[in-house]
Design an enzyme around this catalytic site. Structure first.
Site, mmCIF file in Angstrom:
data_model
loop_
_atom_site.group_PDB
_atom_site.id
_atom_site.type_symbol
_atom_site.label_atom_id
_atom_site.label_comp_id
_atom_site.label_asym_id
_atom_site.label_seq_id
_atom_site.Cartn_x
_atom_site.Cartn_y
_atom_site.Cartn_z
ATOM 1 N N LYS A 17 40.849 39.816 43.578
ATOM 2 C CA LYS A 17 41.196 38.348 42.896
ATOM 3 C C LYS A 17 42.233 38.657 41.842
ATOM 4 O O LYS A 17 42.839 38.283 41.558
ATOM 5 C CB LYS A 17 39.962 37.772 41.803
ATOM 6 C CG LYS A 17 38.770 37.413 42.491
ATOM 7 C CD LYS A 17 39.359 35.757 43.386
ATOM 8 C CE LYS A 17 37.861 35.520 44.198
ATOM 9 N NZ LYS A 17 37.701 33.984 44.586
HETATM 10 C C1 LIG Z 1 34.123 38.948 46.860
HETATM 11 C C2 LIG Z 1 34.122 37.939 47.136
HETATM 12 N N1 LIG Z 1 34.121 37.766 48.832
HETATM 13 C C3 LIG Z 1 34.889 37.167 49.351
HETATM 14 C C4 LIG Z 1 34.955 35.703 48.586
HETATM 15 C C5 LIG Z 1 35.477 34.442 49.398
HETATM 16 O O1 LIG Z 1 36.862 34.071 49.085
HETATM 17 P P1 LIG Z 1 37.094 32.641 49.068
HETATM 18 O O2 LIG Z 1 36.770 31.380 47.795
HETATM 19 O O3 LIG Z 1 38.832 32.837 49.059
HETATM 20 O O4 LIG Z 1 36.902 32.084 50.539
HETATM 21 C C6 LIG Z 1 34.597 35.622 47.179
HETATM 22 C C7 LIG Z 1 35.058 34.150 46.205
HETATM 23 O O5 LIG Z 1 35.779 34.297 46.879
HETATM 24 C C8 LIG Z 1 34.481 36.736 46.496
HETATM 25 O O6 LIG Z 1 34.552 37.022 45.049
HETATM 26 N N1 LIG Z 2 34.134 33.181 44.842
HETATM 27 C C1 LIG Z 2 35.272 32.941 43.503
HETATM 28 C C2 LIG Z 2 34.953 31.236 43.422
HETATM 29 C C3 LIG Z 2 35.824 30.661 43.003
HETATM 30 O O1 LIG Z 2 36.794 31.427 44.275
HETATM 31 P P1 LIG Z 2 38.874 30.961 43.835
HETATM 32 O O2 LIG Z 2 39.484 31.606 44.671
HETATM 33 O O3 LIG Z 2 39.106 29.177 44.064
HETATM 34 O O4 LIG Z 2 38.816 30.366 42.248
HETATM 35 C C4 LIG Z 2 34.613 33.656 42.571
HETATM 36 O O5 LIG Z 2 34.716 34.710 42.907
HETATM 37 O O6 LIG Z 2 34.923 33.368 41.932
#
Ligand SMILES: Cc1ncc(COP(=O)(O)O)c(C=O)c1O
Ligand SMILES: N[C@@H](CCOP(=O)(O)O)C(=O)O
Length: 463
Positions: free
Chosen positions: A112
């Site tokens: 993120k």
């Molecule tokens: C460590 C981790 N892996 C994978 C994901 C999945 O990613 P996305 O929500 O973009 O599919 C998330 C949260 O979104 C996460 O925090």
């Molecule tokens: N896994 C995510 C969930 C939110 O996802 P986002 O990519 O829409 O912000 C988290 O860690 O919060």
């Protein structure tokens, strides 16, 4: 560059306004009206460039005149200067033709940070220029929240409220959100799951009186800028393995569908991606949808990869929009049906379009642990449980002749219990975070109730 809503009824916006707006006013998500492409020679020319220069070249066509070249370059430079690896997103080889893309060298140890650090910089430029202040409300299953807090803590013109599901994030994740002492940071533990957090967030956006009164802004992957920043590492990693002269595949641990949607955008931009594989934990709604053609909720099951404990996968709406030939009315009808009945059936044409683009797989809790154990034995690598879900799915979905890149989405130290259970080794946090467990926590427990949440935001934000 113009941005349109997946539901077809919201004002068309430029990049800057789409970024500050968050959810479209018709409840949809903003997407670019057209996807810019890079020529084969332009992709080849990315070879050997810094992460920052690649980021500039890949994202620039989407930004239009919202930021000058100088502003955009400076924002990118500042965003990644604090990362703990000079490559920013290094590749590590796991097996012949199987690579891990390490996305956890940013300040909060998850992928993120790649987007959040950048939009933190871009928000500051835009808000200062317009003399504006905003209230950011975010929903998190653990990682988005800490990354958002890190990017916006202490800023004068921003209040940050983060909703996380009480008792359903790891202790490290919780402390990353509850220990910052800045007055503009508000960690809210909601009684419910991540889907409840995200639903209340979208309710706030759809309540225009509240939205306008507090200047609501979103930093979840609702925000197109989040997705865009994540496109970059698909390019850096593929190019370092020989693209555009060689095709590569990606497996992406998936929850809210933002990260894999970024891979889809990279492919639409011209990156030669053979296979894009969705990897889910036991919350396998996306895998079931791809295999059965029906998106059907069946309740969130807490797992050892908690950040992916999601049933209402926000960005899947963006994929549906394209699969339905960009028909906003059709997408609106599906979303309304899901709200009313908890599911919808995808049309034959659309499901075929999705299957042409994405493969998928699901991993049980036992398989996740077994993968962490096996990879540690074979390579010495400690995988976080989300990454392990990806590695396990990649292993059964890969063509041994095509390089497979699995996204390592978080540092194992964010989930030490699962990693220790699988390997007997407890991964340690980086030194700079050594006092995380001794810092005082500040958190408010909140009900899953829109009116109560809005009242709290009104009361706490700096007017
Ligand atoms: C460590 C981790 N892996 C994978 C994901 C999945 O990613 P996305 O929500 O973009 O599919 C998330 C949260 O979104 C996460 O925090
Ligand atoms: N896994 C995510 C969930 C939110 O996802 P986002 O990519 O829409 O912000 C988290 O860690 O919060």
């Amino acid at each position: 560059m113009r941005y349109i809503s997946t539901r077809g009824e919201a004002p068309v916006l430029g990049f800057g306004e789409a970024m500050l707006t968050g959810l479209a006013r018709d409840g949809g998500l903003y997407v670019p009206e057209t996807i810019p492409t890079l020529l084969v020679d332009e992709i080849r020319a990315l070879g050997g460039l810094s992460y920052e220069e690649t980021a500039f070249r890949v994202m620039r066509p989407f930004v239009g005149d919202a930021f000058s070249d100088d502003e955009f370059r400076t924002a990118i430079a500042k965003a990644y200067q604090g990362f703990g690896h000079t490559a920013r997103a290094p590749l590590v080889q796991l097996a012949p033709n199987h690579f891990l893309l390490e996305l956890f060298h940013g300040p909060t140890l998850a992928f993120k940070d790649f987007a959040m650090q950048l939009i933190g910089q871009l928000f500051q430029i835009a808000l200062k220029r317009e003399g504006r202040r905003v209230t950011i409300v975010g929903a998190t299953s653990g990682d988005t929240g800490s990354a958002a807090i890190e990017a916006f803590r202490g800023l004068d013109n921003v209040d940050v409220f983060i909703l996380f599901p009480e008792g359903r994030v790891s202790e490290v994740q919780r402390r990353q959100m509850t220990t910052p002492s800045e007055a503009n940071v508000h960690a809210l533990a909601l009684k419910g799951d991540f889907d409840d957090c995200q639903a209340r967030l979208k309710d706030m956006f759809n309540h225009f009186e509240f939205r306008d009164a507090v200047g609501l802004a979103g930093v979840n992957s609702i925000n197109w800028a989040r997705v865009l920043a994540q496109v970059v590492y698909y390019f850096t990693s593929a190019v370092s393995l020989g693209a555009p002269d060689r095709t590569v595949s990606f497996t992406v641990p998936t929850g809210n569908f933002g990260d894999i949607f970024a891979g889809y955008i990279a492919k639409r931009m011209g990156l030669p991606i053979d296979n894009l594989v969705i990897a889910t934990n036991q919350n396998d709604i996306l895998h079931r949808c791809l295999t059965r053609g029906r998106y059907q909720m069946d309740g969130v099951k807490p797992s050892i990869s908690p950040s992916m404990d999601i049933q209402i996968s926000s960005n899947f709406e963006r994929a549906l929009f394209d699969a339905y030939g960009r028909d906003g009315k059709a997408v609106s009808a599906l979303m309304a049906e899901m709200k009313e009945t908890g599911g919808f059936t995808v049309s034959q044409g659309a499901i075929q379009a999705l299957r042409d683009l994405f493969a998928s797989g699901r991993v049980s809790e036992e398989e996740t642990l077994a993968t962490i154990t096996a990879m540690h034995k074979a390579t010495g690598e400690l995988l976080c449980p989300h990454t392990a879900v990806g590695v396990a799915v990649a292993d059964v979905n890969r063509d041994r002749n095509v390089p497979m890149i699995t996204l390592a989405t978080a540092h194992p130290a964010k989930f030490p219990d699962a990693v220790e259970k699988a390997t007997g080794q407890r991964p340690g946090l980086p030194e700079r975070m050594g006092d995380l467990f001794s810092r005082p926590e500040r958190v408010t427990s909140v009900p899953n109730d829109l009116a109560a949440l809005e009242a709290l935001v009104h009361e706490r934000r700096k007017a």
